[in-house]
Design an enzyme around this catalytic site. Structure first.
Site, PDB file in Angstrom:
ATOM      1  N   HIS A 162       0.805  -1.216   0.000  1.00 48.74           N
ATOM      2  CA  HIS A 162       0.000   0.000   0.000  1.00 48.74           C
ATOM      3  C   HIS A 162       0.839   1.267   0.000  1.00 48.74           C
ATOM      4  O   HIS A 162       0.322   2.359   0.136  1.00 48.74           O
ATOM      5  CB  HIS A 162      -0.914   0.021   1.231  1.00 48.74           C
ATOM      6  N   HIS A 175       8.238   0.386  -0.647  1.00 51.48           N
ATOM      7  CA  HIS A 175       9.179   1.041   0.256  1.00 51.48           C
ATOM      8  C   HIS A 175      10.351   1.710  -0.458  1.00 51.48           C
ATOM      9  O   HIS A 175      11.238   2.238   0.196  1.00 51.48           O
ATOM     10  CB  HIS A 175       9.733   0.049   1.284  1.00 51.48           C
TER      11      HIS A 175
END
Length: 631
Positions: A184, A213
């Site tokens: 997400h 990330h």
């Protein structure tokens, strides 16, 4: 696919499993699914199963729920496999941080790149090898939706080491051919940037490379406006704090510990028969599953590896559907273009996501809902939403949470804080009491002692009306001063002020005593007792004396008198003796009071209205006096 079987591998990640189940059951077509929960920890698996039944019952879903310690038994006949395993649990994560830190290497997340990501991958690869083999036999047509980090390494490993020639959502070959790495992070990055830029989230378009990330936002636009330019301006303006843009080093360990605490809280609540808070997560896996089951388009950004022989790619069927759908209460999402380099810059593929047939133009990236979300049936707002609405920085909101003054209603699986109506009302009261100059500890004591919220608000309202009256008096004072100064233009500015004490009508010295109260509590208490013992006439006389002393200091300053000159120091001595009627400041306290005259806008304005620079001149003279007479 009348009743899809959805298998959770690593279901003991109870908090994340709960969020995914809430999202799945938000789709009517998935409420009768077979949910198979698998884990190797019997206790945590039992908690996950109980939580799943609880959520299904609360949401009115007729799902079949089974729990399995044996992975292959759970996978038999599966249509979808959601991998959320964390090998080594909290202890291994802590080692990933602590061991490199001994050698000066600090990490923020440590589960995707660098030494932390590498070692997490190495301990996860054996699990993936076994999982790939188990899927290939009992459910070769199942989609593997992987959330386990490091996503890029893990999906690449499934491609190369399991012996499969192409493991992606882009090609369809025999064997295990349907894998997508999900996260997400891009969604929340775009949403948070939209909040910072004060741009409606659904109207923002973007193009991103990578998703987990280490995402690179290649384009960020609002219509024809390049939002990167605005973001640069915002950063240079220093209107946003570093904490609004990054996760502090080491903070991830706190999040991990919070997840452990959340599991224990869930376990204990279920054992006590208490209801759980059902939080939707807006994750991609439930939307992808719904898309495949219903043949409707799915909004998603996914990690999709390529091989050296893969020079072309084909869009998976679940991204090519002609219509759109959404569960009740959700905004319609539309997909766009994203980039992903899974094996280095030399082998790169691009994936075009389907656009709703109703859309008139291509939307890049992922667009989604903005403003409130649903949590446990109640409206909730993210910390970014609350910061935008209230003007309180997210850093301050996190501090309020840390000291127990304003905990969020719940924390999502993404680690973000969410606030419901009760928390917004409490924040309003905090801000009201701050306006009335109460300290945070006092505010917490006041709020925690309240039983009748309406009565408390009435009391706040009464105090605000009193403050309004005081501000109206201040406005009249300033207006009168302006008129008197304008009448005396061309002459000495002070010549037309026949009642200088009127300069301070409406000002309350007590409004600026918070610092003294914190730093010098005994002296502050002494001053309060002295003020309480004064009559109104004595207070007015004191104001006249203070004003006269300020005017004499202004005359010395205008004449160029050094602050160390005996005449200036005599005036400071008179000022100090006047202060001592209320409290006896030491050298540091007296210097601090002088600095307050400069730093506090109201004090500075009052001094400098008499003569520009007077606040600084008074402070410097007080510092000389403190060093010479009080040290």
């Amino acid at each position: 696919m009348s009743r899809p079987k959805i298998v959770f591998i690593g279901a003991s990640s109870v908090v994340f499993t709960q969020g995914l189940l809430a999202d799945l059951f938000a789709f009517a077509e998935l409420q009768d699914a077979h949910i198979a929960l698998q884990d190797i920890d019997p206790e945590r698996l039992h908690t996950a199963e109980a939580a799943a039944h609880h959520i299904a019952d609360r949401l009115g879903a007729g799902a079949q729920i089974t729990a399995h310690l044996d992975r292959r038994a759970a996978l038999t006949g599966a249509d979808f496999v959601i991998n959320i395993v964390q090998i080594g649990m909290v202890e291994a994560t802590r080692t990933d941080f602590e061991m490199p830190a001994r050698y000066g290497l600090r990490q923020t997340i440590g589960d995707t790149l660098g030494i932390g990501g590498i070692f997490r991958a190495l301990r996860t690869f054996p699990h993936l090898r076994e999982l790939g083999a188990d899927i290939a036999e009992p459910c070769p047509d199942a989609w593997l939706l992987n959330y386990t980090n490091p996503i890029a390494m893990n999906v690449q490993y499934l491609t190369e080491v399991t012996g499969l020639t192409e493991v992606t959502g882009l090609t369809e070959v025999t064997g295990l051919t349907k894998v997508a790495g999900l996260c997400h992070s891009v969604y929340w990055t775009i949403r948070d940037l939209s909040d910072l830029l004060r741009v409606p989230f659904p109207e923002v378009t973007h193009r991103a490379a990578d998703v987990n990330h280490q995402a690179w936002i290649l384009e960020l636009r609002h219509g024809d406006t390049d939002l990167y330019a605005r973001l640069d301006d915002l950063i240079e303006s220093e209107l946003i704090a570093d904490d609004d843009l990054r996760l502090p080093v080491g903070a991830y360990l706190d999040i991990v510990e919070e997840n452990v605490a959340a599991y224990e809280s869930t376990r204990d609540a279920l054992a006590a028969g208490e209801p759980l808070t059902i939080d939707g997560t807006m994750e991609y896996a439930p939307q992808i599953i719904h898309s495949i089951v219903t043949a409707r388009p799915a909004p998603s950004t996914a990690t999709c590896p390529t091989t050296a022989s893969s020079t072309t790619s084909r869009t998976p069927a679940w991204w090519r559907c002609p219509a759109s759908s959404r569960p009740a209460g959700r905004q319609e999402w539309r997909g766009g273009l994203c980039g992903r380099a899974a094996r280095g810059s030399a082998t790169r593929c691009r994936l075009r996501l389907a656009v709703s047939a109703a859309s008139t133009s291509t939307v890049f990236g992922v667009a989604g809902e903005t403003g409130p979300v649903m949590g446990g049936g109640a409206m909730a707002w993210s910390i970014a939403d609350v910061a935008r609405m209230s003007g309180v920085t997210s850093r301050t909101l996190r501090h309020y949470d840390e000291i127990g003054l304003l905990p969020p209603a719940w924390i999502g699986s993404n680690g973000h804080r969410y606030y419901e109506e009760a928390e917004l009302l409490r924040l309003q009261q905090i801000l009201l009491l701050r306006e009335l100059d109460l300290g945070l500890r006092e505010i917490q004591a006041v709020l925690d002692s309240q039983v009748d919220q309406l009565a408390a608000l009435r009391e706040h309202h009464r105090r605000l009306l009193a403050e309004r009256d005081r501000l109206e008096t201040l406005a009249r004072t300033v207006g009168r001063t302006i008129a008197e100064l304008e009448e005396g233009k061309g002459n000495s500015d002070m010549a037309k002020i026949d009642r200088p004490e009127n300069l301070f009508e409406g000002f309350e010295p007590g409004r600026h005593e918070a610092e003294a109260r914190e730093r010098w509590p005994k002296q502050w208490e002494q001053s309060q007792r002295a003020i309480a013992g004064m009559t109104a006439e004595e207070m007015e006389q004191w104001q006249r004396e203070v004003t006269a002393q300020m005017i004499r200091m202004a005359e010395l300053m205008v004449a160029g008198t050094p602050v160390a000159d005996p005449a200036a120091q005599a005036e400071v001595d008179a000022h100090y003796q006047g202060v001592c009627r209320f409290w006896t400041p030491c050298a540091a306290a007296y210097k601090g009071l002088g600095q307050t005259y400069v730093d506090d806008p109201e004090f500075r304005t009052n001094f400098d209205r008499i003569a520009d620079g007077l606040a600084t001149y008074q402070r410097d003279a007080m510092a000389v006096y403190a060093d010479a007479r009080l040290s």
